[in-house]
Design a protein around this motif. Structure first.
Motif, short mmCIF file in Angstrom:
data_model
loop_
_atom_site.label_atom_id
_atom_site.label_comp_id
_atom_site.label_asym_id
_atom_site.label_seq_id
_atom_site.Cartn_x
_atom_site.Cartn_y
_atom_site.Cartn_z
N PRO A 451 0.84 -1.20 0.00
CA PRO A 451 0.00 0.00 0.00
C PRO A 451 0.88 1.25 0.00
O PRO A 451 2.03 1.20 0.42
CB PRO A 451 -0.77 -0.11 1.31
CG PRO A 451 -0.02 -1.08 2.16
CD PRO A 451 0.70 -1.99 1.22
N ASP A 452 0.34 2.34 -0.50
CA ASP A 452 1.09 3.59 -0.48
C ASP A 452 0.27 4.63 0.29
O ASP A 452 -0.73 4.30 0.92
CB ASP A 452 1.40 4.07 -1.91
CG ASP A 452 0.16 4.45 -2.68
OD1 ASP A 452 -0.95 4.13 -2.22
OD2 ASP A 452 0.30 5.08 -3.75
N ILE A 453 0.70 5.88 0.20
CA ILE A 453 0.01 6.92 0.97
C ILE A 453 -1.42 7.10 0.45
O ILE A 453 -2.34 7.38 1.23
CB ILE A 453 0.82 8.25 0.96
CG1 ILE A 453 0.15 9.31 1.84
CG2 ILE A 453 1.01 8.78 -0.45
CD1 ILE A 453 0.09 8.95 3.31
N VAL A 454 -1.60 6.87 -0.86
CA VAL A 454 -2.95 6.99 -1.43
C VAL A 454 -3.89 5.98 -0.77
O VAL A 454 -5.03 6.31 -0.41
CB VAL A 454 -2.92 6.76 -2.97
CG1 VAL A 454 -4.32 6.82 -3.55
CG2 VAL A 454 -2.02 7.79 -3.64
N LEU A 475 -4.92 7.03 12.78
CA LEU A 475 -4.21 6.46 11.64
C LEU A 475 -3.19 7.47 11.12
O LEU A 475 -2.05 7.12 10.80
CB LEU A 475 -5.21 6.08 10.54
CG LEU A 475 -4.65 5.32 9.33
CD1 LEU A 475 -3.81 4.13 9.77
CD2 LEU A 475 -5.78 4.84 8.43
N LEU A 476 -3.60 8.72 11.05
CA LEU A 476 -2.69 9.78 10.59
C LEU A 476 -1.43 9.80 11.44
O LEU A 476 -0.31 9.87 10.94
CB LEU A 476 -3.40 11.15 10.65
CG LEU A 476 -2.50 12.38 10.45
CD1 LEU A 476 -2.02 12.46 9.01
CD2 LEU A 476 -3.23 13.66 10.83
N GLY A 483 6.28 4.24 7.90
CA GLY A 483 7.06 4.60 6.72
C GLY A 483 6.30 5.39 5.68
O GLY A 483 6.69 5.46 4.52
N PHE A 484 5.18 5.99 6.06
CA PHE A 484 4.41 6.78 5.09
C PHE A 484 4.41 8.25 5.49
O PHE A 484 4.22 8.59 6.66
CB PHE A 484 2.97 6.28 4.99
CG PHE A 484 2.88 4.87 4.51
CD1 PHE A 484 3.09 4.57 3.17
CD2 PHE A 484 2.60 3.83 5.38
CE1 PHE A 484 3.02 3.27 2.72
CE2 PHE A 484 2.54 2.52 4.94
CZ PHE A 484 2.75 2.24 3.60
N GLN A 485 4.63 9.08 4.52
CA GLN A 485 4.65 10.51 4.74
C GLN A 485 3.26 11.06 4.41
O GLN A 485 2.84 11.01 3.27
CB GLN A 485 5.72 11.13 3.83
CG GLN A 485 6.02 12.56 4.09
CD GLN A 485 6.71 12.74 5.46
OE1 GLN A 485 6.81 11.85 6.27
NE2 GLN A 485 7.15 13.93 5.70
N PRO A 486 2.53 11.57 5.43
CA PRO A 486 1.22 12.15 5.13
C PRO A 486 1.37 13.30 4.13
O PRO A 486 2.36 14.03 4.21
CB PRO A 486 0.74 12.69 6.49
CG PRO A 486 1.62 12.07 7.51
CD PRO A 486 2.89 11.71 6.84
#
Length: 591
Positions: A451-454, A475-476, A483-486
């Motif tokens: 999964p990605d940020i989308v 979640l944010l 490892g995800f950049q909002p």
DNA sequence: CTAGGGTTAG
């Protein structure tokens, strides 16, 4: 076969023996070569043909000439059977058939094309042992081989050595090989330096060499350098051609510098009497379609037809995409139909563009009809064609059909990608089935699709939609540790929902937070906030946001603007507001 | 009768 070839390769590592007894015997029979029966090489269509001819040749008496064997090798290379050619070359040596510089050149090329430039160098070693010296062709081949396996520095070093030690006189082929190799691997600066070095050493690079570098620069966003290089090449007496210009045009278009294309470059081309070609026109049509300037695209189309350049499938594909973007589905269909009418063959893109157009313009049935047509006209479905159709079905709330198609896709062995899963999740969330989205998340991970940020934005949106703002916020906060950049969208989704729920303080603090994280709000953020206030009938709250948005150089979406306008008309008019809106919104000037 | 490549997009 594979084993045989590998053992051949092992022998090369040990190097060649000197000329064998057998080949010396053949030298004494030179006159007999003339009587060798002619060999038909044109019948070689497969590896099998090549090997069987090879066996026949080995059995011939007198033996065929070295060039005859070389011809066999080169025919084998031409049908892309490099392993087989290499195998035969090795067999020749074992059987004592003489190999010359040309045979070794072919063998080295085979190694290079098999991504084993190291074996190529092993042959080079044997070549020296046999008392030969490598020539221009062999050096070019080795350079190509180095680039092919990403040994860029080695290639550069070898080329510089060739120049300084005068190992051979580089020709156009070699120079082009090096320039392309460097540019394809992102070393455009090195390429430019080498052009300079060659000019000084009076090895004149030609248009192709320069164009390769111009293209490399353009592709890397360095269009200004590319244009400077063009002026330099003109200074050196090398005239740019349509290909050189096309690269610049593409570079400018990628940067959105359309005016320079229109007012400088095209004029320049006419001045230099460089005629525009199909690729030029297609690039222009494509960029105009993507910008939504369909009338200008139509002008270009008309112009190319007038000067007898026939539009091809890609011209029409761009037009379909452009018209669909504008919601002009009838015009898109017209472009779609003219493909067959003009005797052109459809490709998958013409179909996917049209299907996408129907889906986005509320005609999923027609989209599906075309979708089914794809295999019937001999085209293959792709992940993209499925993605578009599944998205269309979900958007039309045909959740069951969407799922069915997804199963279909898997059954047809068309691999779902990140887009597919994001579409599925979005479809489920849109239909308030966020609980279903969690198994999908697990499924994609199982299939090795990360999964990605989308993906996470979709989940966050889904949580907001069912009122689980706390979970969304949670979640944010967890995203960075996973490892995800909002991104702006992540924040915008939550902020919009917070305002809609009246949690203004929390929303404000989140606005501060995103700014602090180097992720400032954009026009979507501001429009979302304004929307929330409109829904809450709090125009006085929308006002400062509105001003802030314009101060930052953003503007209201047409939908936001008209909604505001309606509200302003409907309620007791507050002239103050209206005046302020008018100041920033030109579309309100006449109200 | 033999070798290296041919610059630009979808």
């Amino acid at each position: 076969m594979r084993k045989l070839i590998d053992s051949s390769i092992q022998r090369f590592r040990r190097g060649f023996a000197a000329k064998s007894e057998a080949s010396r015997d053949f030298d004494g029979e030179k006159r007999q070569f003339l009587r060798t029966p002619t060999i038909d090489f044109s019948s070689i269509k497969s590896a099998r043909d090549a090997v069987s001819l090879f066996r026949k040749m080995l059995a011939m008496s007198p033996q065929p000439s070295v060039p005859a064997y070389n011809k066999l090798l080169s025919c084998t290379v031409n049908i892309e059977e490099y392993r087989v050619a290499f195998y035969m070359f090795d067999k020749m040596r074992l059987r004592g058939v003489e190999v010359n510089l040309c045979s070794m050149s072919i063998a080295i090329n085979c190694c290079c094309l098999l991504n084993r430039v190291d074996f190529g160098f092993a042959i080079l070693g044997s070549l020296f042992k046999l008392g030969y010296k490598p020539n221009l062709t062999i050096f070019s081949t080795l350079l190509k081989g180095l680039f092919l396996v990403g040994k860029i520095c080695e290639a550069e070093t070898l080329f510089r050595k060739i120049l300084t030690l005068r190992l051979c006189e580089p020709n156009d082929v070699m120079i082009l090989t090096v320039m392309k190799g460097l540019c394809k691997n992102g070393r455009t600066q090195t390429a430019r330096d080498l052009l300079e070095v060659m000019e000084k050493a009076s090895f004149k690079p030609n248009v192709k060499a320069y164009s390769a570098v111009v293209d490399g620069l353009s592709k890397n966003g360095m269009v200004d350098d590319a244009m400077f290089l063009v002026s330099e090449m003109i200074g050196k007496g090398v005239s740019p051609n349509v290909i050189t210009y096309n690269s610049i045009i593409q570079g400018l278009c990628n940067l959105g510098r359309w005016n320079e294309v229109k007012y400088l470059l095209l004029v320049d081309m006419v001045d230099h009497r460089v005629p525009l070609d199909l690729i030029t026109f297609n690039t222009l049509v494509d960029v105009l379609c993507k910008k939504g300037k369909l009338d200008e695209a139509e002008d270009v189309l008309e112009h190319m037809v007038r000067i007898d350049i026939d539009p091809n499938i890609f011209t029409y594909t761009s037009l379909i995409g452009g018209y669909c973007l504008q919601g002009k589905i009838d015009k898109a269909k017209e472009a779609f139909d003219s493909i067959a009418k003009r005797g052109l063959r459809h490709n998958i893109l013409s179909y996917t563009n049209m299907i996408n157009g129907y889906c986005k313009n509320a005609n999923v049935d027609e989209a599906w009809r075309l979708f089914d047509e794809i295999p019937r006209i001999g085209l293959n479905h792709t992940t993209v064609s499925y993605n578009i159709m599944i998205d269309g079905l979900f958007s039309d709330d045909r959740v069951a059909d969407g799922w069915k198609l997804f199963k279909d896709m898997e059954a047809s062995r068309i691999h779902p990608d990140l887009h597919t899963f994001n579409i599925l999740m979005e479809g489920l969330c849109r239909n308030l089935q966020i609980t279903e989205a969690i198994p999908v998340l697990r499924m994609m991970k199982e299939k090795g699709v990360n999964p990605d940020i989308v993906t996470h934005n979709i989940i966050i949106k889904g949580l907001c939609k069912i009122g689980r703002l706390d979970a969304a916020r949670n979640l944010l906060d967890q995203l960075p540790s996973q490892g995800f950049q909002p991104n702006v969208q992540t924040y915008t989704t939550i902020i919009g929902s917070l305002y809609q729920e009246g949690l203004d303080e929390e929303a404000k603090s989140l606005l501060v937070e995103m700014e602090k994280k180097g992720c400032p709000p954009n026009n979507v953020t501001y429009n979302a906030i304004i929307w929330s206030f409109i829904k809450r009938n709090e125009l006085y709250n929308a006002m400062p946001i509105f001003e802030e948005m314009y101060k930052r150089g953003f503007s209201a979406f047409p939908g936001t603007a008209s909604m505001l306008l309606n509200k302003l008309r409907g309620e007791d008019k507050d002239d103050n507001f209206l005046e302020t809106f008018k100041k920033v919104m030109p579309q309100l000037k006449n109200e």
